[in-house]
Each structure stands twice: as structure tokens, then as C-alpha cells.
Design an enzyme around this catalytic site. Structure first.
Site, PDB file in Angstrom:
ATOM      1  N   GLU A 139       0.670  -1.158   0.013  1.00  0.00           N
ATOM      2  CA  GLU A 139      -0.005   0.040  -0.166  1.00  0.00           C
ATOM      3  C   GLU A 139       0.953   1.365  -0.054  1.00  0.00           C
ATOM      4  O   GLU A 139       0.721   2.191   0.842  1.00  0.00           O
ATOM      5  CB  GLU A 139      -1.002   0.011   1.245  1.00  0.00           C
ATOM      6  CG  GLU A 139      -1.835  -1.193   1.112  1.00  0.00           C
ATOM      7  CD  GLU A 139      -2.621  -1.202   2.412  1.00  0.00           C
ATOM      8  OE1 GLU A 139      -2.575  -0.625   3.295  1.00  0.00           O
ATOM      9  OE2 GLU A 139      -3.565  -2.563   2.548  1.00  0.00           O
ATOM     10  N   GLU A 247      -6.318 -10.775  -1.619  1.00  0.00           N
ATOM     11  CA  GLU A 247      -7.049 -10.763  -0.178  1.00  0.00           C
ATOM     12  C   GLU A 247      -8.521 -10.627  -0.876  1.00  0.00           C
ATOM     13  O   GLU A 247      -9.224  -9.540  -0.335  1.00  0.00           O
ATOM     14  CB  GLU A 247      -6.671  -9.232   0.392  1.00  0.00           C
ATOM     15  CG  GLU A 247      -5.225  -9.348   0.935  1.00  0.00           C
ATOM     16  CD  GLU A 247      -4.832  -8.060   1.341  1.00  0.00           C
ATOM     17  OE1 GLU A 247      -5.571  -7.330   2.007  1.00  0.00           O
ATOM     18  OE2 GLU A 247      -3.371  -7.952   1.691  1.00  0.00           O
TER      19      GLU A 247
END
Ligand code: 9MR
Length: 436
Positions: A139, A247
Site C-alpha cells: 500500500e 486478499e
């Protein structure tokens, strides 16, 4: 008491179904033990959900703790699952001391890099040779004033733009076997997608060992579109990188929906919509299976999804394949074969027609197919006890007068009254089929 006749099959294993296309994995903490067998049956990759993050493995300077991570690693290895490392360098779930002195003063670049190095050497070093793939940096891209840039993270502030490069090079040095990925959310949104693409391209041009992009896949019934997912996979893989869906979950809520509309069991209509959405997504994965390395679900069952505890929401969500009783949902059946309706897949394994006595006792359950009634009787199907038949949606059953499927015929769909005695007397063959 006679046993009901059954030619139904077991619930199929997802890792078996997808074994020639990509790995299928799950994320969990130590609560995996609640559903150990279910997970081992379906998945061949495991990602520790929190247990390898910095704050878990090095909560205080130089104090490492690997108990939970080791247990997950052992479980993965004992069950033939690839172990995924998540994650080495992130702005979240990382203690402040990594970037700040106790008095709050920022660390120097040299100090920051030294801590990163020590961490990667210790953590990636401990599991070297055992990790299939590391999410090296997590991220690192964010939007500011409408422009997608490197996230204003403590790593960027302390070390500078080359912190990503350092992380990848170190991880590669320590564990040269592991595939090294950059991992992020909203990776199918065009602006962010293009910035991540650019980032990966620059890293590759500098000779940085990066092998893939992790598209987290925290998606919903509404977002992103199938086309956006497709274009993102195309774009990242055009760099020669692998793509993994790291995910995956499909929330039943739109991102900005803060209601608690489904506190209990999810209404059927929503279960079906979610199944169709999963099928849509898996058709794309199937189409791109040559570049997709792995698809991992973020959690074990709906009971354990992080989305149940999402800040500012804090309401139960229903994003995974197994419900709160650990049972496969329509979403599960949808991805068994995403080109057919989920209920046709389920019927193929668990039965399309249930034959019952007038009192509702099961006499037999069969999967779709052509049957000779004499043979069924020989195999112990007590047809003379049958009073009615229950059919899975989308299916019909037809009885034929002659064994070759000719003569008079009787068709039933849905819940039907069936004259069991006549059936045995007059029909010789039967066909249960799925009709679209
Ligand atoms: O599922 C994780 C949850 O248990 C943690 O509380 C949370 C803390 O940030 O992290 C969750 O996992 C995240 C993952 O590590 C990175 N991508 C987003 C995931 C969901 O927040």
C-alpha cells in the site's frame, strides 16, 4: 428401515478444481484451528493475516516474537500449502519507534534503512526457503489533490523514494527463492492502477527484483467493474509480472454504505447476487489464468472476516465462500464452474432430485443423468415407496415408458405430486436434467 439411495458426490475441493490454473489460498490467524479440515481440503496457500506484520514479529526494538507465525507456517507445511509472507514494509501495523526516537524526533535516513535491513534480515531470513511469495511492500500509492503519488508514509519521509527499492533488494538477497510482490488495494481503479504500473515499471528498469503485483481484491457486489478488473490484470501482466489476487472478499455493502441492513442471515436474493458476482470475477481469473499465480480469500468463513470489524461500520458482513456455520454458500458453488449457474453446480455434486415418501422421508437422492429404473431398483432405490419429488431450481425430471427413452413420458419440475406406484409400474427410464 431402508437406507435412502444416493449417488451424490462430496463437496468438491477448490484447490483440485483450479490446480492447473492457479493456487487457491486463504488468510487466517490462529483461529484457523476452528476450521482446519475445511481449509486444508480447499486451499493450497496460506497467508498469515496479521502474524507476520512488523508489530506482531518485532513489537519492540530488537525483540522478535515468532510463535504465532511459526504455528501458521507449520500448519501450511504439514498440509502442502504454499506459505505467503505478509508483509515486510508497510505504513500500518508498524510501531512508531521504527521511524521516531522516543522523544518524537524523526529518525535519519540511515537509521530508518538500518532498521528496515535488520527487520528484513531477521524476518525474511528466519523463513528463507520456506516462503513461496513475500508481499514486500504494501500500500505505497495514494491520491493527493487528484494526483496519484507515492503515499506520504513514514517510510517515504524517513528514507525517501528509494525505500521500496531497498526493501525488494534486501528481501531478494535474504531469500532468493521467494517471489517478491508489491501489494495494494483498489488496484483495478484506473488512476491508481496506472500509478502502480508506472512504479513497477520503474523498479524493473532499475533492475529491482520484483516479480509480481498483488491485487488485494477487497471488492463488493458493486465495485469494481468486470472490465476494470480485466484491464488491470492486462496492464500489470504486460510488464511481464505475475498477478495474484491476494486478499479477495466480496462485501454485500457498497463502500460508502454504513447501514446495518443484514445483521442476521443474508437474504437469499443477496446470496444469489453474490454468487453471480463471484462467477463473473472467476470467469476473468480463468481467462487470465496463465498470468494469475494465486487467488487468496481474506479469511476463513464469514464469521471471521475483517469486514465484520471495519471501523465506522462495525456490522456483520458476508463476503466469503463459507457462511457462519462453515457451510458452502451459493458463492462457493458459483466458482466450482463459473460458466454455469451455481445451483447447477451444486446439483451436480449434492443431487438434483430428492425422492420422498408421503411423510417426507428421503427415499433417494440423485445427481442429473439418465437412469434405467430397473437398475436403480437393483441398487436399492425403493421406488415403490416414492410419493413425490423435490427438484433443485432449474431442473426437471422426466419419466419414460420405455428403457430407450421413448413411449409415453411424464415431466415434473419444482415440487410435484408424483404417483410413485404408477412410476414403478409404467415408467422404465428416467432423466434428470438441468434446463436453462
Ligand atoms: O485482516 C486484517 C485485520 O485483522 C487487521 O485488523 C487489519 C489492520 O490493518 O489488517 C487486516 O488486513 C489488511 C491487510 O493486512 C492489508 N490489506 C488490507 C487488509 C484489510 O484491512
Amino acid at each position: 428401515m431402508t437406507m435412502p439411495f444416493r449417488n451424490t458426490l462430496e463437496v468438491p475441493s477448490l484447490k483440485e478444481i483450479y490446480k492447473d490454473r492457479f493456487l487457491v489460498g486463504f488468510a487466517a490467524g490462529l483461529y484457523y484451528t476452528e476450521v482446519e479440515e475445511l481449509m486444508a481440503r480447499h486451499y493450497n496457500a496460506l497467508t498469515p493475516e496479521n502474524e507476520m506484520k512488523w508489530s506482531s514479529v518485532q513489537p519492540a526494538p530488537g525483540r522478535f516474537s515468532f510463535g504465532a507465525a511459526d504455528q501458521l507456517a507449520r500448519f501450511a507445511e504439514e498440509n502442502g500449502m504454499k506459505l505467503i509472507g505478509h508483509t515486510l514494509v508497510w505504513h500500518s501495523q508498524t510501531p512508531r519507534w521504527v521511524w521516531e526516537h522516543p522523544d518524537g524526533k524523526a529518525r535519519s535516513r540511515e537509521e530508518g534503512l538500518a532498521l528496515m535491513e535488520e527487520h528484513i534480515r531477521t524476518v525474511a531470513g528466519r523463513y528463507a526457503g520456506r516462503i513461496y511469495q513475500w508481499d514486500v511492500v504494501n500500500e505505497a500509492v495514494e491520491e493527493y489533490n487528484g494526483v496519484w503519488q507515492l503515499r506520504d508514509s513514514p517510510w517515504l519521509r524517513v528514507v525517501g523514494e528509494d525505500y521500496l527499492e531497498h526493501a525488494f533488494r534486501l528481501a531478494h538477497e535474504v531469500d532468493p527463492e521467494a517471489l517478491l510482490f508489491y501489494n495494494d488495494y483498489n488496484t483495478a481503479d484506473p488512476g491508481k492502477r496506472d500509478r502502480i504500473y508506472q512504479l513497477a515499471k520503474e523498479l524493473l528498469e532499475k533492475g529491482v527484483p520484483i516479480h509480481g503485483i498483488g491485487m488485494q481484491g477487497h471488492w463488493s457486489l458493486y465495485h469494481p467493474s468486470a472490465e476494470q478488473i480485466r484491464q488491470a490484470i492486462e496492464k500489470y501482466s504486460s510488464l511481464g509480472l505475475k498477478v495474484s489476487i491476494t486478499e479477495l472478499d466480496v462485501s454485500v455493502y457498497a463502500w460508502n454504505d454504513r447501514s446495518n441492513r443484514y445483521p442476521g442471515e443474508l437474504p437469499e436474493e443477496l446470496l444469489y447476487r453474490q454468487a453471480e458476482r463471484y462467477a463473473e470475477i472467476f470467469r476473468i481469473f480463468d481467462e487470465y489464468h496463465h498470468v494469475i499465480d494465486r487467488v487468496t480469500f481474506w479469511g476463513t468463513t464469514d464469521a471471521r472476516s475483517w469486514l465484520n470489524h471495519f471501523p465506522q461500520r462495525n456490522r456483520p458482513d458476508h463476503p466469503l465462500l463459507f457462511d457462519r456455520k462453515n457451510q458452502p454458500k451459493p458463492a462457493f458453488w458459483a466458482i466450482v464452474d463459473p460458466y454455469r449457474p451455481w445451483y447447477a453446480n451444486r446439483a451436480q455434486y449434492l443431487g438434483a432430485a430428492v425422492f420422498e415418501t408421503a411423510e417426507g422421508e428421503e427415499v433417494g437422492t440423485i445427481i442429473p443423468g439418465d437412469y434405467q429404473l430397473d437398475e436403480l431398483k437393483d441398487q436399492g432405490f425403493a421406488l415403490d415407496r416414492v410419493a413425490r419429488v423435490r427438484l433443485e431450481r432449474g431442473h426437471v425430471v422426466t419419466f419414460f415408458e420405455s428403457p430407450d427413452g421413448g413411449g409415453r413420458m411424464w415431466s415434473y419440475s419444482g415440487e410435484a405430486d408424483l404417483d410413485g406406484a404408477r412410476l414403478v409400474r409404467e415408467a422404465r427410464a428416467m432423466k434428470v436434467e438441468f434446463v436453462e
